[in-house]
Write a protein that holds these residues in place. Structure first.
Motif, short mmCIF file in Angstrom:
data_model
loop_
_atom_site.label_atom_id
_atom_site.label_comp_id
_atom_site.label_asym_id
_atom_site.label_seq_id
_atom_site.Cartn_x
_atom_site.Cartn_y
_atom_site.Cartn_z
N GLU A 85 7.89 22.86 19.55
CA GLU A 85 7.45 22.04 18.42
C GLU A 85 6.28 22.73 17.74
O GLU A 85 5.71 23.66 18.26
N SER A 86 5.93 22.23 16.58
CA SER A 86 4.78 22.78 15.88
C SER A 86 4.13 21.65 15.10
O SER A 86 4.84 20.81 14.56
N PRO A 87 2.86 21.58 15.01
CA PRO A 87 1.87 22.42 15.67
C PRO A 87 1.62 21.96 17.11
O PRO A 87 2.08 20.90 17.53
N ALA A 88 0.84 22.76 17.84
CA ALA A 88 0.49 22.44 19.21
C ALA A 88 -0.54 21.32 19.21
O ALA A 88 -1.60 21.45 18.62
N THR A 89 -0.19 20.20 19.85
CA THR A 89 -1.10 19.06 19.93
C THR A 89 -1.31 18.67 21.39
O THR A 89 -0.65 19.20 22.29
#
Length: 155
Positions: A85-89
């Protein structure tokens, strides 16, 4: 019985000063020498970027988004990275922490990667991802040690 698979931790001694090691773990031109095939990031808190495994021009390359959380030269560099996924959370990624401690003429690097259980993966996926990361860090961290020591030995 609860599975571990919570964190990967290593301590490594590097024959280079903390400022040299910090550059090696936080700047794209040095990251490319020991870890990914390509890196695009600015080492400042809140910055987003990516690292790439494989030929960056190939559709088969793996591009991994990351977000820098802490950049405290020459003591600490922390980022989140995520494969799918994007962005890294906080809820979808793994947290990587590099703590650098002066040790004689060199640096004690304390490495930690966490967040595996927090991803909510089923047991088999969790175990596979954890072991893949252990294997990866077992490959790449010794390369970091060698590369940083070579840089630290330059006059």
């Amino acid at each position: 019985m609860e599975m571990e698979y919570g964190s990967i931790e290593q301590e490594l001694h590097i024959d280079a000063a903390p400022d040299v090691v910090y550059e090696v773990i936080s700047s794209p031109e040095h990251l490319r020498e020991w870890w990914p095939d390509d890196a695009d990031l600015v080492p400042v808190p809140g910055a987003t970027g990516a690292i790439t495994f494989g030929d960056p021009t190939s559709p088969d390359a793996t591009i991994v988004p990351l977000t820098v959380l802490e950049a405290d030269p020459p003591r600490r560099f922390v980022f989140r990275w995520v494969y799918d996924e994007s962005p890294a959370t906080e809820t979808n990624s793994l947290l990587v922490t590099f703590d650098l401690v002066p040790s004689g003429d060199g640096t004690l690097l304390r490495f930690r990667e966490t967040g595996f259980r927090e991803r909510g993966w089923e047991a088999a996926v969790l175990e596979e991802a954890y072991h893949e990361h252990v294997h990866g860090w077992d490959l790449f961290l010794p390369r970091l040690v060698t590369y940083a020591a070579k840089l630290g030995a330059r006059p």
